[in-house]
Scaffold this active site. Sequence first.
Site, PDB file in Angstrom:
ATOM      1  N   TYR A 177       0.871  -1.283   0.226  1.00 47.30           N
ATOM      2  CA  TYR A 177      -0.110   0.095  -0.119  1.00 47.30           C
ATOM      3  C   TYR A 177       0.971   1.301   0.161  1.00 47.30           C
ATOM      4  CZ  TYR A 177      -3.667  -3.562   0.812  1.00 47.30           C
ATOM      5  OH  TYR A 177      -4.418  -4.338   0.450  1.00 47.30           O
ATOM      6  N   GLY A 316      -3.901 -13.864  12.404  1.00 46.16           N
ATOM      7  CA  GLY A 316      -4.984 -13.602  11.546  1.00 46.16           C
ATOM      8  C   GLY A 316      -6.036 -14.604  11.307  1.00 46.16           C
TER       9      GLY A 316
HETATM   10  C1  LIG Z   1      -9.265 -11.942   5.101  1.00 47.87           C
HETATM   11  C2  LIG Z   1      -7.916 -11.466   5.542  1.00 47.87           C
HETATM   12  C3  LIG Z   1      -8.033  -9.875   5.422  1.00 47.87           C
HETATM   13  C4  LIG Z   1      -6.907  -9.381   5.773  1.00 47.87           C
HETATM   14  N1  LIG Z   1      -6.762  -8.036   6.056  1.00 47.87           N
HETATM   15  C5  LIG Z   1      -5.612  -7.171   6.358  1.00 47.87           C
HETATM   16  C6  LIG Z   1      -5.810  -5.944   6.670  1.00 47.87           C
HETATM   17  O1  LIG Z   1      -6.985  -5.260   6.696  1.00 47.87           O
HETATM   18  N2  LIG Z   1      -4.572  -5.241   7.044  1.00 47.87           N
HETATM   19  C7  LIG Z   1      -3.083  -6.114   7.036  1.00 47.87           C
HETATM   20  O2  LIG Z   1      -2.338  -5.395   7.331  1.00 47.87           O
HETATM   21  N3  LIG Z   1      -3.246  -7.283   6.731  1.00 47.87           N
HETATM   22  C8  LIG Z   1      -4.428  -8.008   6.365  1.00 47.87           C
HETATM   23  N4  LIG Z   1      -4.372  -9.177   6.135  1.00 47.87           N
HETATM   24  C9  LIG Z   1      -2.932 -10.240   6.356  1.00 47.87           C
HETATM   25  C10 LIG Z   1      -3.209 -10.655   7.892  1.00 47.87           C
HETATM   26  O3  LIG Z   1      -3.085  -9.635   8.794  1.00 47.87           O
HETATM   27  C11 LIG Z   1      -2.161 -11.627   8.149  1.00 47.87           C
HETATM   28  O4  LIG Z   1      -0.845 -11.097   7.923  1.00 47.87           O
HETATM   29  C12 LIG Z   1      -2.485 -12.890   7.248  1.00 47.87           C
HETATM   30  O5  LIG Z   1      -3.816 -13.587   7.365  1.00 47.87           O
HETATM   31  C13 LIG Z   1      -1.405 -13.980   7.746  1.00 47.87           C
HETATM   32  O6  LIG Z   1      -1.568 -14.454   9.214  1.00 47.87           O
HETATM   33  P1  LIG Z   1      -2.129 -15.523   9.593  1.00 47.87           P
HETATM   34  O7  LIG Z   1      -1.037 -16.712   8.867  1.00 47.87           O
HETATM   35  O8  LIG Z   1      -1.984 -15.646  11.048  1.00 47.87           O
HETATM   36  O9  LIG Z   1      -3.546 -15.631   8.925  1.00 47.87           O
HETATM   37  C14 LIG Z   1      -5.676 -10.129   5.929  1.00 47.87           C
HETATM   38  C15 LIG Z   1      -5.709 -11.366   5.704  1.00 47.87           C
HETATM   39  C16 LIG Z   1      -6.905 -12.079   5.644  1.00 47.87           C
HETATM   40  C17 LIG Z   1      -6.808 -13.767   5.379  1.00 47.87           C
END
Ligand SMILES: Cc1cc2nc3c(=O)[nH]c(=O)nc-3n(C[C@H](O)[C@H](O)[C@H](O)COP(=O)(O)O)c2cc1C
Length: 359
Positions: A177, A316
């Site tokens: 971004y 996440g």
């Molecule tokens: C549905 C979804 C929406 C996400 N929205 C954002 C967001 O708004 N801002 C951001 O920095 N990362 C966003 N991410 C990335 C997550 O914060 C995170 O980095 C990613 O899911 C990997 O972590 P995890 O393995 O614990 O899921 C999003 C990920 C998912 C799956």
Amino acid sequence: MPSLFDPIQLGAITAPNRILMAPLTRGRATREHVPTPLMAQYYAQRASAGLIISEATGISQQGLGWPFAPGLWSDAQVAAWKPATQAVHDAGGRIVAQIWHMGRQVHSSVTGEQPVSSSATTSPGKVHTYDGRQPFETARALDIAEIPGLLDSYARATENALTAGFDGVQIHAANGYLIDEFLRDNANFRTDAYGGSVDNRTRLLREVATRVASVAGADRTAVRLSPNGESQGVNDSDPASLFVPAARQLSDIGIAFLELREPGPDGTFGRSDVPHLSPEIRKVFDGPLVLNSDYVTLAAAQERIDAGVADAISFGRSFLANPDLPTRLANGAPLNEAVMATWYSQGPEGYVDYPTLAA
Ligand SMILES: Cc1cc2nc3c(=O)[nH]c(=O)nc-3n(C[C@H](O)[C@H](O)[C@H](O)COP(=O)(O)O)c2cc1C
């Protein structure tokens, strides 16, 4: 070494555990980017997180191109966020707002204007719009005379976040971004004070962090970076030479915590062969370091703390699908799977209906 279930001080915020909720865009606001009552229910369900980092929330209409994502620039948005922060606090939790300018990752049909970025570039792939996915449009480079106004937008959104009852803000400087488009050298071709050298490419991040901290206090200002590997077409030829100094600068500003999204080669939400920079960043960033991506098991998360690299872990998809994640991790209980089809859909399904463990 502390356990994930030990408290931690994140600047001014005392988190009762080190299991944080990572920011998750869910598209449950209105078309005018106003939060809905459903969002209060969703966040309150997850109040047992050490800290909730909210879904990315637009600082301005120019910076918000995600359909049905919330903003923090209008009085209506501030008023509609209040029940959500209140519900989290009533449930014993804490929540910071992730503040967002999407840069070139938007479409004019949502923002009402041509995308802006560090330079005139086009993001690869397709962008979400109200009419399905469309090819990206070429961004125009922000004029240097527009930067003070941009900083004002960050300041206003921060003020609004505090008025709305958030405990602080996290500056979204990750994932390709706007701020990331200034940081990394495959997107920033500027020849002014915001391009070229590492000191110049980190200038916008530094100025935004300083300005936001002047409003919220550095101890209620956090930052998210994604230092290793490509994100939505944004990448750097020498990440260590960029992100280690950036982290040092944020340390000097005294931010409350730094969160790193670091996918590995087998990542399931982005993957990268570029080595994790967290061990190097750890050496220069004096505050709490929060790590993210693919920490599915308690053991994997605790290992990073035991290794001395992380102070806390943000989850996440596990939090998306498990409102009571800390309890489940503590009990070794099975986790619900996150259903991708409802990640960004509207309405309650796949949002507020993930089950908790039976009482
Ligand atoms: C549905 C979804 C929406 C996400 N929205 C954002 C967001 O708004 N801002 C951001 O920095 N990362 C966003 N991410 C990335 C997550 O914060 C995170 O980095 C990613 O899911 C990997 O972590 P995890 O393995 O614990 O899921 C999003 C990920 C998912 C799956």
